[in-house]
Motif scaffolding. Structure first.
Motif: not given
Length: 481
Positions: A70, A73-74, A77-78, A195
């Motif tokens: 998790k 993934y974050r 994305e950032l 994140a």
């Protein structure tokens, strides 16, 4: 864009204030202007970072792969969302053209994404026993605290290529970025913060490279050193790590041959050879360093390559039209000049380039240079250049050129251009390299293993192979009634 002093030491979730008496300046290699000052950490800071990572290891490694993913993934994305700003920072401190820098940042995000997906795939084994009263298991476990030492030429992607698999596997990390390019590393750590990375899982120390490196090597809590850089430094790390039998993962220098056979598409081959050699102005470990061209196509190939090289635009990487930025420092320019002078003295001829840049450029610029009539005794044919000097040598025999391509201690990447399938398979099987590109000079991708053989390294980054570097395996034998 930057403050006069930038916090660059991150330990246990906290950015430390810069000690006014222990700092060093970061300069733009294209303009020689000072960008900021960062902290000059050493033994004390590194020990504190290792202790924070050791403390965080138990809780981080006990999470499921899905829970760790998790955060990754974050972070992916950032990073992808902020690629333009991060690319500008990268260009300012390292010099590469902004389009390359943004591409690197996006590629770095892809490594975070890939290992977010791989975090749940650290498979163990159930081994069929030869004895009916036993059950045999193999359990993967994260190795522990990792010391990650990264280079300046790819200051974003080299970090995520190491940290993403380490974190996915359940390891905690102390990062030592290159002294030349800490600003991209700072931004990546900030992304991990945003994140939701728990305190102590990722730590960073900038400053005294020798002191930081020696502390990572000597501290018993550090179970693995992962390093990208020169072969001599890699050998040093391996020697020093042997006292504790500490695992060392090395991605080292290259001296890539690029072979163009007579049936190659000359237009494609010249375009891709140019892109390979002059990406980041030749400052890549997998760029073509020796160009072998079949004698029957040598003249049209050289003429076409010369024309394309002379269209390249040299300048500040922030200019959207720039194709080639500066080298990282004056020593890099001097090395290119030394190899060129040696080649000319031994009979090489300049096809294009090789002159002093006399315009308004103030930084560490060197023009793209192509030379012909090259012989095997020249430095450029025996040493990694890490700059924009491209030697062309002709050949007439397939066996001969394969021998020349393999006649080096390096074994990272090699390239061939041919439209013949049989030749492709035959030559690929004989080339002694960890990576071979066929009509392709950009083989690096998150889903595939990247790494060399011989004195170019001992490990793989990327693919499921990349996470295996950060795992160890426990064999469990269960006796049954």
């Amino acid at each position: 864009m930057f403050q006069d002093k930038t916090r660059s030491i991150y330990i246990d979730g906290k950015w430390l204030d810069v000690n006014q008496e222990k700092t060093y300046a970061i300069y733009n290699p294209a303009t020689l202007e000072k960008l900021t000052t960062v902290a000059y950490g050493g033994v004390t800071e590194t020990e504190a970072a290792i202790e924070a990572a050791e403390k965080a290891f138990t809780s981080w490694s006990s999470l499921t792969g899905r829970e760790r993913s998790k955060v990754l993934y974050r972070a992916a994305e950032l990073m992808a969302q902020d690629a333009d700003r991060l690319g500008k920072i990268l260009t300012l401190e390292q010099g590469k053209p902004i389009k390359e820098a943004i591409g690197e940042v996006k590629g770095a995000a892809q490594f975070l994404l890939w290992y977010a997906e791989e975090a749940s795939r650290a498979y163990g084994e159930w081994i069929p026993s030869s004895v009916s009263t036993k059950r045999l298991l193999v359990i993967p476990k994260p190795i522990g605290v990792v010391g990650a030492i990264t280079p300046w030429n790819f200051p974003s992607s080299m970090i995520t290529r190491k940290l993403a698999p380490a974190l996915a596997a359940g390891c905690t990390v102390v990062l030592k970025p290159s002294p030349e390019t800490p600003l991209s590393a700072i931004e990546i750590v900030k992304i991990f913060e945003k994140a939701g990375m728990p305190n102590g899982v990722v730590n960073m120390v900038t400053g005294d490279a020798k002191a930081i490196g020696k502390t990572l090597l000597s501290h018993k809590a550090v179970k693995l050193i992962t390093f990208t850089g020169s072969t001599p430094v890699g050998k040093y790390l391996m020697r020093e790590a042997s006292d504790q039998l500490k695992r060392v993962s090395l991605e080292l220098g290259g001296h890539a041959p690029l072979i163009v056979f007579e049936d190659a598409d000359i237009d494609k081959a010249t375009s891709l050879a140019l892109k390979s050699k002059f990406r980041n102005n030749g400052q890549t470990c997998i760029c073509a360093n020796r160009l072998y061209v079949d004698e029957s196509i040598h003249e049209p190939f050289t003429a076409m390559l010369k024309d394309k090289v002379e269209q390249l635009v040299i300048g500040n990487g922030l200019d959207q039209h720039t194709d080639l930025g500066p080298l990282i420092n004056q020593a890099a320019c001097d090395k290119v000049q030394l190899q060129l002078d040696d080649a000319i003295q031994k009979g090489a001829k300049i096809v294009t380039g090789g002159y002093e840049l006399t315009d308004k450029l103030k930084g560490y610029f060197y023009p793209p240079t192509v030379i012909s009539q090259v012989t095997d005794d020249m430095l450029v044919m025996n040493e990694e250049t890490f700059g924009p000097l491209f030697p062309i040598q002709t050949f007439t025999d397939e066996t001969e050129v394969i021998h020349k391509a393999n006649d080096t201690d390096y074994g990272l990447a090699a390239y061939i251009f041919t439209e013949n399938t049989s030749r492709t398979l035959r030559v690929v099987e004989q080339l002694e390299y960890g990576i071979v590109g066929v009509n392709d000079v950009f083989p690096a991708t998150p889903e595939a293993p990247f790494g060399g053989i011989k004195q170019s390294g001992n490990s793989k980054e990327g693919g499921h192979h990349g996470m295996e570097e950060f795992l160890e395996y426990t064999f469990v034998s269960i006796g049954m009634d």
